[in-house]
Design an enzyme around this catalytic site. Structure first.
Site, PDB file in Angstrom:
ATOM      1  N   ARG A  23       0.733  -1.117   0.058  1.00  0.00           N
ATOM      2  CA  ARG A  23      -0.140  -0.191  -0.109  1.00  0.00           C
ATOM      3  C   ARG A  23       0.813   1.272  -0.036  1.00  0.00           C
ATOM      4  O   ARG A  23       0.445   2.341  -0.425  1.00  0.00           O
ATOM      5  CB  ARG A  23      -0.890   0.065   1.218  1.00  0.00           C
ATOM      6  CG  ARG A  23      -1.678  -0.853   1.452  1.00  0.00           C
ATOM      7  CD  ARG A  23      -2.516  -1.226   2.840  1.00  0.00           C
ATOM      8  NE  ARG A  23      -1.385  -1.365   3.558  1.00  0.00           N
ATOM      9  CZ  ARG A  23      -1.412  -1.320   5.133  1.00  0.00           C
ATOM     10  NH1 ARG A  23      -2.573  -0.926   5.580  1.00  0.00           N
ATOM     11  NH2 ARG A  23      -0.683  -1.563   5.864  1.00  0.00           N
ATOM     12  N   ASN A  54       4.767  23.150  14.632  1.00  0.00           N
ATOM     13  CA  ASN A  54       4.771  24.250  13.271  1.00  0.00           C
ATOM     14  C   ASN A  54       4.952  23.508  11.998  1.00  0.00           C
ATOM     15  O   ASN A  54       5.662  22.392  11.898  1.00  0.00           O
ATOM     16  CB  ASN A  54       6.030  25.182  13.835  1.00  0.00           C
ATOM     17  CG  ASN A  54       6.042  26.165  14.949  1.00  0.00           C
ATOM     18  OD1 ASN A  54       4.747  26.117  15.436  1.00  0.00           O
ATOM     19  ND2 ASN A  54       7.127  26.498  15.723  1.00  0.00           N
ATOM     20  N   HIS A  67      17.666  31.167  13.856  1.00  0.00           N
ATOM     21  CA  HIS A  67      16.468  31.504  15.017  1.00  0.00           C
ATOM     22  C   HIS A  67      16.699  31.032  16.221  1.00  0.00           C
ATOM     23  O   HIS A  67      17.098  29.649  16.410  1.00  0.00           O
ATOM     24  CB  HIS A  67      15.094  31.663  14.644  1.00  0.00           C
ATOM     25  CG  HIS A  67      14.774  32.558  13.280  1.00  0.00           C
ATOM     26  ND1 HIS A  67      13.930  32.116  12.594  1.00  0.00           N
ATOM     27  CD2 HIS A  67      15.663  33.283  12.585  1.00  0.00           C
ATOM     28  CE1 HIS A  67      13.573  32.861  11.444  1.00  0.00           C
ATOM     29  NE2 HIS A  67      15.043  33.642  11.622  1.00  0.00           N
ATOM     30  N   LYS A  77      14.011  21.888  19.526  1.00  0.00           N
ATOM     31  CA  LYS A  77      13.228  21.686  18.206  1.00  0.00           C
ATOM     32  C   LYS A  77      13.348  19.957  17.804  1.00  0.00           C
ATOM     33  O   LYS A  77      14.646  19.935  17.696  1.00  0.00           O
ATOM     34  CB  LYS A  77      13.556  22.615  17.131  1.00  0.00           C
ATOM     35  CG  LYS A  77      13.102  24.302  17.774  1.00  0.00           C
ATOM     36  CD  LYS A  77      13.760  25.111  16.639  1.00  0.00           C
ATOM     37  CE  LYS A  77      13.294  26.405  17.410  1.00  0.00           C
ATOM     38  NZ  LYS A  77      14.056  27.304  16.533  1.00  0.00           N
ATOM     39  N   HIS A 124      18.716  27.699  15.167  1.00  0.00           N
ATOM     40  CA  HIS A 124      18.297  26.762  14.253  1.00  0.00           C
ATOM     41  C   HIS A 124      17.787  27.560  12.922  1.00  0.00           C
ATOM     42  O   HIS A 124      17.266  28.453  13.016  1.00  0.00           O
ATOM     43  CB  HIS A 124      17.042  26.137  14.562  1.00  0.00           C
ATOM     44  CG  HIS A 124      16.564  25.174  13.633  1.00  0.00           C
ATOM     45  ND1 HIS A 124      15.223  25.352  13.011  1.00  0.00           N
ATOM     46  CD2 HIS A 124      16.857  24.067  12.871  1.00  0.00           C
ATOM     47  CE1 HIS A 124      14.995  24.601  12.185  1.00  0.00           C
ATOM     48  NE2 HIS A 124      16.021  23.559  11.924  1.00  0.00           N
ATOM     49  N   TYR A 137       7.987  20.813  12.644  1.00  0.00           N
ATOM     50  CA  TYR A 137       8.793  20.587  13.947  1.00  0.00           C
ATOM     51  C   TYR A 137       7.949  21.046  14.959  1.00  0.00           C
ATOM     52  O   TYR A 137       6.936  21.685  15.072  1.00  0.00           O
ATOM     53  CB  TYR A 137      10.062  21.382  13.835  1.00  0.00           C
ATOM     54  CG  TYR A 137       9.561  23.084  13.587  1.00  0.00           C
ATOM     55  CD1 TYR A 137       9.403  23.422  12.269  1.00  0.00           C
ATOM     56  CD2 TYR A 137      10.031  23.605  14.556  1.00  0.00           C
ATOM     57  CE1 TYR A 137       9.337  24.721  12.096  1.00  0.00           C
ATOM     58  CE2 TYR A 137       9.809  25.329  14.213  1.00  0.00           C
ATOM     59  CZ  TYR A 137       9.561  25.774  13.150  1.00  0.00           C
ATOM     60  OH  TYR A 137       9.430  27.080  13.040  1.00  0.00           O
ATOM     61  N   ASP A 174      15.185  38.551   8.970  1.00  0.00           N
ATOM     62  CA  ASP A 174      16.464  37.796   8.899  1.00  0.00           C
ATOM     63  C   ASP A 174      17.747  38.839   8.298  1.00  0.00           C
ATOM     64  O   ASP A 174      18.747  38.512   8.399  1.00  0.00           O
ATOM     65  CB  ASP A 174      16.194  36.585   8.116  1.00  0.00           C
ATOM     66  CG  ASP A 174      15.588  35.480   9.035  1.00  0.00           C
ATOM     67  OD1 ASP A 174      15.045  34.564   8.545  1.00  0.00           O
ATOM     68  OD2 ASP A 174      15.476  35.844  10.403  1.00  0.00           O
TER      69      ASP A 174
END
Ligand SMILES: Cc1cn([C@H]2C[C@H](O)[C@@H](COP(=O)(O)OP(=O)(O)O[C@H]3O[C@H](C)C(=O)[C@H](O)[C@H]3O)O2)c(=O)[nH]c1=O
Length: 188
Positions: A23, A54, A67, A77, A124, A137, A174
């Site tokens: 499957r 998230n 970040h 995370k 990260h 995450y 950023d």
């Protein structure tokens, strides 16, 4: 699930067990008991529980990061790619760490189903290497806008070997990110 140490102590790769049949395939994308047992085997600390999931979608060349959230809202995370490919990076930003300023990059993809555990105390970010890269995450603290901080993706003191360095798409926020030497982990 297999847990593999990366070159950056504390940051580990997870390779889930994938059950394939006629499957398609099935895997447990998260199992707290197994996650904690594997961390324990590597003598790594057991994190706070995950409280938020998230999900972002990025075109090829989008770079989100680097970040982190300052204490008391630092986030661990557990990240994975549902579609596409991402070069995922963690940077040790714990001022008293022997590996402060060290980074690790891993290629996560829908194909390899690999995940990366990035504990609190690390910045990260990731670079999407394909269009429609769906990035999901879990985080160990809630979003805390007033405690958000960012380090430049191209900080020369980090010298991160991003696989693409031209036509990078980054957010306004950023573009104003700081350099590593200004990192403050404490509150505002
Ligand atoms: C992170 C976050 C954002 N937002 C809102 C704030 C903005 O209006 C919008 C986009 O946020 P931002 O541009 O910060 O999204 P990313 O650039 O993907 O940020 C993430 O990028 C890297 C990969 C990370 O590791 C962090 O989890 C996170 O900072 O979503 C929320 O409502 N909740 C949240 O948890």
């Amino acid at each position: 699930m297999k847990m593999i140490q990366t070159d950056l102590p504390g940051v580990v790769l997870l390779e889930p067990t994938v059950y394939e049949d006629e499957r398609g395939w099935f895997m447990e994308s998260f199992n707290e008991q197994r996650f904690h047992a594997e961390l324990h085997k590597l003598s790594l600390p057991i994190p706070r529980p995950f409280v938020q999931d998230n999900h972002s979608s990025s075109k090829k060349g989008v770079l989100r990061g680097l970040h982190y959230q300052r204490e008391p809202h630092a986030q661990g995370k557990l990240v994975r790619v549902m579609n596409g490919v991402a070069f995922d990076v963690a940077v040790d930003i714990r001022p008293d760490s022997l590996t402060f300023g060290n980074w690790v990059g891993e290629t996560l993809s829908a194909k390899n189903k690999r995940m990366l555990w990035i504990p609190e105390g690390f910045a990260h970010g990731f670079l999407a290497l394909e269009d429609n890269t769906q990035f999901m995450y879990k985080t160990t603290d809630y979003y805390a806008k007033d405690y958000e901080a960012a380090i430049r993706w191209d900080d020369p003191s980090l010298d991160i070997k991003w696989p693409i360095r031209t036509q990078i798409v980054i957010s306004e926020k950023d573009q104003q990110a700081n350099y590593l030497n200004t990192v403050k982990l404490g509150g505002i």
